[in-house]
Write a protein that holds these residues in place. Structure first.
Motif, PDB file in Angstrom:
ATOM      1  N   THR A 204       0.801  -1.215   0.000  1.00 48.04           N
ATOM      2  CA  THR A 204       0.000   0.000   0.000  1.00 48.04           C
ATOM      3  C   THR A 204       0.838   1.271   0.000  1.00 48.04           C
ATOM      4  OG1 THR A 204      -1.671  -1.206   1.269  1.00 48.04           O
ATOM      5  CG2 THR A 204      -1.891   1.186   1.183  1.00 48.04           C
ATOM      6  N   LEU A 205       1.903   1.291   0.773  1.00 47.94           N
ATOM      7  CA  LEU A 205       2.579   2.554   1.070  1.00 47.94           C
ATOM      8  C   LEU A 205       4.000   2.699   0.554  1.00 47.94           C
ATOM      9  CD1 LEU A 205       1.377   2.923   4.768  1.00 47.94           C
ATOM     10  CD2 LEU A 205       0.500   4.143   2.771  1.00 47.94           C
ATOM     11  N   LEU A 206       4.752   1.611   0.474  1.00 47.84           N
ATOM     12  CA  LEU A 206       6.167   1.755   0.135  1.00 47.84           C
ATOM     13  C   LEU A 206       6.383   1.865  -1.366  1.00 47.84           C
ATOM     14  CD1 LEU A 206       8.023  -0.610   2.605  1.00 47.84           C
ATOM     15  CD2 LEU A 206       7.222   1.737   2.915  1.00 47.84           C
ATOM     16  N   GLN A 207       7.195   2.827  -1.739  1.00 51.53           N
ATOM     17  CA  GLN A 207       7.541   3.021  -3.143  1.00 51.53           C
ATOM     18  C   GLN A 207       8.899   2.385  -3.405  1.00 51.53           C
ATOM     19  OE1 GLN A 207       7.112   7.363  -3.243  1.00 51.53           O
ATOM     20  NE2 GLN A 207       5.210   7.119  -4.362  1.00 51.53           N
ATOM     21  N   ARG A 208       8.889   1.075  -3.421  1.00 50.90           N
ATOM     22  CA  ARG A 208      10.138   0.363  -3.673  1.00 50.90           C
ATOM     23  C   ARG A 208       9.897  -0.821  -4.602  1.00 50.90           C
ATOM     24  NH1 ARG A 208      12.292  -3.170   1.282  1.00 50.90           N
ATOM     25  NH2 ARG A 208      10.635  -4.723   1.452  1.00 50.90           N
ATOM     26  N   ASP A 209       8.920  -0.678  -5.484  1.00 52.85           N
ATOM     27  CA  ASP A 209       8.623  -1.729  -6.446  1.00 52.85           C
ATOM     28  C   ASP A 209       9.779  -1.902  -7.431  1.00 52.85           C
ATOM     29  OD1 ASP A 209       5.311  -2.287  -6.470  1.00 52.85           O
ATOM     30  OD2 ASP A 209       5.978  -0.417  -5.557  1.00 52.85           O
ATOM     31  N   ASP A 210       9.907  -3.113  -7.943  1.00 53.93           N
ATOM     32  CA  ASP A 210      10.858  -3.386  -9.010  1.00 53.93           C
ATOM     33  C   ASP A 210      10.488  -2.502 -10.204  1.00 53.93           C
ATOM     34  OD1 ASP A 210      12.249  -4.376 -11.195  1.00 53.93           O
ATOM     35  OD2 ASP A 210      11.833  -6.476 -10.752  1.00 53.93           O
ATOM     36  N   PRO A 211      11.395  -1.644 -10.682  1.00 54.34           N
ATOM     37  CA  PRO A 211      11.045  -0.733 -11.782  1.00 54.34           C
ATOM     38  C   PRO A 211      10.628  -1.441 -13.064  1.00 54.34           C
ATOM     39  CG  PRO A 211      13.413  -0.696 -11.363  1.00 54.34           C
ATOM     40  CD  PRO A 211      12.786  -1.438 -10.225  1.00 54.34           C
ATOM     41  N   THR A 212      10.976  -2.725 -13.194  1.00 51.53           N
ATOM     42  CA  THR A 212      10.557  -3.469 -14.392  1.00 51.53           C
ATOM     43  C   THR A 212       9.192  -4.120 -14.210  1.00 51.53           C
ATOM     44  OG1 THR A 212      11.616  -5.550 -13.704  1.00 51.53           O
ATOM     45  CG2 THR A 212      12.984  -3.950 -14.877  1.00 51.53           C
ATOM     46  N   ASP A 213       8.652  -4.105 -12.981  1.00 54.38           N
ATOM     47  CA  ASP A 213       7.366  -4.749 -12.711  1.00 54.38           C
ATOM     48  C   ASP A 213       6.246  -3.742 -12.935  1.00 54.38           C
ATOM     49  OD1 ASP A 213       5.361  -6.466 -11.931  1.00 54.38           O
ATOM     50  OD2 ASP A 213       5.750  -6.225  -9.776  1.00 54.38           O
ATOM     51  N   VAL A 214       5.975  -3.453 -14.208  1.00 53.71           N
ATOM     52  CA  VAL A 214       4.918  -2.515 -14.590  1.00 53.71           C
ATOM     53  C   VAL A 214       4.140  -3.092 -15.767  1.00 53.71           C
ATOM     54  CG1 VAL A 214       6.150  -0.445 -13.797  1.00 53.71           C
ATOM     55  CG2 VAL A 214       6.467  -1.256 -16.145  1.00 53.71           C
ATOM     56  N   VAL A 215       2.931  -2.607 -15.947  1.00 57.82           N
ATOM     57  CA  VAL A 215       2.134  -2.967 -17.118  1.00 57.82           C
ATOM     58  C   VAL A 215       1.666  -1.685 -17.786  1.00 57.82           C
ATOM     59  CG1 VAL A 215       1.370  -5.191 -16.209  1.00 57.82           C
ATOM     60  CG2 VAL A 215       0.034  -3.142 -15.726  1.00 57.82           C
ATOM     61  N   SER A 216       1.510  -1.738 -19.088  1.00 60.88           N
ATOM     62  CA  SER A 216       1.035  -0.587 -19.841  1.00 60.88           C
ATOM     63  C   SER A 216      -0.488  -0.511 -19.757  1.00 60.88           C
ATOM     64  CB  SER A 216       1.465  -0.707 -21.307  1.00 60.88           C
ATOM     65  OG  SER A 216       0.872   0.308 -22.089  1.00 60.88           O
ATOM     66  N   LYS A 217      -1.011   0.674 -19.483  1.00 59.05           N
ATOM     67  CA  LYS A 217      -2.456   0.834 -19.348  1.00 59.05           C
ATOM     68  C   LYS A 217      -3.194   0.394 -20.604  1.00 59.05           C
ATOM     69  CE  LYS A 217      -2.215   4.617 -15.987  1.00 59.05           C
ATOM     70  NZ  LYS A 217      -2.386   6.074 -15.768  1.00 59.05           N
ATOM     71  N   LYS A 218      -2.646   0.710 -21.763  1.00 63.29           N
ATOM     72  CA  LYS A 218      -3.351   0.358 -23.007  1.00 63.29           C
ATOM     73  C   LYS A 218      -3.415  -1.153 -23.219  1.00 63.29           C
ATOM     74  CE  LYS A 218       0.696   0.907 -26.051  1.00 63.29           C
ATOM     75  NZ  LYS A 218       0.799  -0.513 -26.411  1.00 63.29           N
ATOM     76  N   ASP A 219      -2.423  -1.876 -22.648  1.00 60.66           N
ATOM     77  CA  ASP A 219      -2.404  -3.327 -22.832  1.00 60.66           C
ATOM     78  C   ASP A 219      -3.359  -4.058 -21.895  1.00 60.66           C
ATOM     79  OD1 ASP A 219      -0.470  -3.034 -24.774  1.00 60.66           O
ATOM     80  OD2 ASP A 219       1.205  -3.439 -23.414  1.00 60.66           O
ATOM     81  N   VAL A 220      -3.747  -3.410 -20.803  1.00 53.42           N
ATOM     82  CA  VAL A 220      -4.586  -4.092 -19.809  1.00 53.42           C
ATOM     83  C   VAL A 220      -5.911  -3.368 -19.589  1.00 53.42           C
ATOM     84  CG1 VAL A 220      -2.588  -5.081 -18.640  1.00 53.42           C
ATOM     85  CG2 VAL A 220      -3.490  -2.870 -17.877  1.00 53.42           C
ATOM     86  N   ALA A 221      -6.257  -2.465 -20.478  1.00 58.18           N
ATOM     87  CA  ALA A 221      -7.454  -1.644 -20.290  1.00 58.18           C
ATOM     88  C   ALA A 221      -8.703  -2.487 -20.086  1.00 58.18           C
ATOM     89  CB  ALA A 221      -7.636  -0.695 -21.478  1.00 58.18           C
ATOM     90  N   GLY A 222      -8.875  -3.513 -20.911  1.00 64.60           N
ATOM     91  CA  GLY A 222     -10.077  -4.330 -20.800  1.00 64.60           C
ATOM     92  C   GLY A 222     -10.170  -5.052 -19.464  1.00 64.60           C
ATOM     93  N   GLU A 223      -9.077  -5.662 -19.038  1.00 62.05           N
ATOM     94  CA  GLU A 223      -9.065  -6.362 -17.750  1.00 62.05           C
ATOM     95  C   GLU A 223      -9.335  -5.414 -16.592  1.00 62.05           C
ATOM     96  OE1 GLU A 223      -5.919  -9.861 -17.588  1.00 62.05           O
ATOM     97  OE2 GLU A 223      -5.024  -8.009 -18.361  1.00 62.05           O
ATOM     98  N   VAL A 224      -8.719  -4.237 -16.640  1.00 64.87           N
ATOM     99  CA  VAL A 224      -8.894  -3.255 -15.566  1.00 64.87           C
ATOM    100  C   VAL A 224     -10.338  -2.769 -15.535  1.00 64.87           C
ATOM    101  CG1 VAL A 224      -8.281  -0.920 -14.827  1.00 64.87           C
ATOM    102  CG2 VAL A 224      -6.490  -2.552 -15.469  1.00 64.87           C
ATOM    103  N   GLN A 225     -10.903  -2.471 -16.706  1.00 62.28           N
ATOM    104  CA  GLN A 225     -12.294  -2.017 -16.757  1.00 62.28           C
ATOM    105  C   GLN A 225     -13.236  -3.073 -16.202  1.00 62.28           C
ATOM    106  OE1 GLN A 225     -12.475  -1.216 -20.946  1.00 62.28           O
ATOM    107  NE2 GLN A 225     -11.958   0.962 -20.706  1.00 62.28           N
ATOM    108  N   GLU A 226     -12.998  -4.332 -16.547  1.00 67.25           N
ATOM    109  CA  GLU A 226     -13.854  -5.414 -16.074  1.00 67.25           C
ATOM    110  C   GLU A 226     -13.780  -5.515 -14.549  1.00 67.25           C
ATOM    111  OE1 GLU A 226     -16.656  -8.160 -16.106  1.00 67.25           O
ATOM    112  OE2 GLU A 226     -15.925  -7.259 -17.977  1.00 67.25           O
ATOM    113  N   ALA A 227     -12.539  -5.459 -14.006  1.00 62.33           N
ATOM    114  CA  ALA A 227     -12.374  -5.547 -12.554  1.00 62.33           C
ATOM    115  C   ALA A 227     -13.018  -4.350 -11.865  1.00 62.33           C
ATOM    116  CB  ALA A 227     -10.890  -5.626 -12.208  1.00 62.33           C
TER     117      ALA A 227
END
Length: 286
Positions: A204-227
């Motif tokens: 929730t709070l710490l900003q120490r994520d792996d910088p490579t562990d990201v997804v592009s919004k355009k690639d997951v738009a449908g899944e995110v909208q459904e959720a």
């Protein structure tokens, strides 16, 4: 009646502690940003923590600060103290009247101490785990605490644990120095519970994520909208296109889940946040 470790890496300062004592986090840890960390335990005199931090703030190294504080305490032989200053000087004191086993290990940037322990192997295991663990100071402190418990810990049993780490502007939205501050006041497995709560804090709070562990919004738009639709934040039929409505719904959900620290200002979503959103959506769907 406690085992603890105080430490610094030159930026972060912190304390991790566990005990067969209710709410040990209310009495043992004393931490000040850019100054140092202190653990006051055995027949604890918490006022010594403030005195020691004040001395270190004034320029005293850890040993000098502890000795000066103990000189004012007629019951010092019943006290156990671990201290480290921001420069990495560490010192520990175990009074002769502390119940057995009582002892400490001091290393570079840390001091591990405990009393009414299963044996010296407890603080020795803590020291080894701290030195071996990779990652940030918080990871090293947690590893040390878990190693101390595995080695026998407080021989009376388990009840509470706490973890405090301060970092300059390392807290919520960069507005505080509280990097981590969690307590388990009464629990049959306090260190395991502390670890569980830390995972939530980290997500929730710490900003120490792996910088490579990201997804592009355009690639997951449908899944995110459904959720988001299942969770009640997106009110249209999914389109598979990340538009302003999707962005607004995502930010509303993120605020609801207290992910303010994790909202990015680009076209990416942290992988940890993305996976959490999909899992929450699946839970509702069931």
């Amino acid at each position: 009646m406690t085992f603890s470790i105080v430490a610094t890496d030159g930026v972060d300062v912190g304390v991790a502690v566990a005990s067969k004592f209710v709410a040990v986090g209310a009495f043992v840890p004393h931490v000040e940003t850019s100054v140092g960390a202190v653990a006051t335990q055995c027949y604890a005199n918490p006022s010594l923590g403030r005195i020691i931090l004040s001395a270190m703030r004034g320029g005293s190294i850890a040993e000098e600060a502890v000795r000066r504080a103990l000189a004012q305490d007629p019951d010092r032989e019943q006290r156990q103290i671990g201290a480290v200053d921001i420069r990495g000087n560490a010192y520990a004191f175990t009074g002769r009247a502390c119940p057995e086993y009582a002892g400490h290990v001091v290393g570079s940037g840390y001091a591990a101490q405990g009393n009414i322990l299963a044996g010296p192997e407890v603080v020795e295991a803590m020291a080894k785990a701290f030195e071996a663990q990779r990652g940030e100071l918080v990871d090293k402190l947690l590893a040390a605490l878990e190693a101390g418990e595995k080695a026998g810990g407080d021989k009376r049993g388990k009840q509470s644990a706490a973890l405090v780490v301060l970092r300059p502007r390392g807290g919520y939205l960069g507005l505080t120095d509280v990097y981590v501050d969690i307590r388990v006041d009464d629990h049959p497995e306090p260190i395991a519970e502390l670890r569980r709560i830390f995972r939530i804090w980290e997500l929730t709070l710490l900003q120490r994520d792996d910088p490579t562990d990201v997804v592009s919004k355009k690639d997951v738009a449908g899944e995110v909208q459904e959720a988001l639709k299942r969770l009640g934040f997106y009110r249209k039929e999914p389109t598979g296109v990340w538009d302003e409505e999707t962005e607004a719904a995502f930010r509303e959900w993120a605020g609801f889940e207290n992910f303010e620290n994790k909202i990015r200002d680009d076209d990416k979503i942290w992988g940890s946040v993305y996976r959490y959103l999909l899992e929450r959506g699946r839970q509702v769907h069931r």
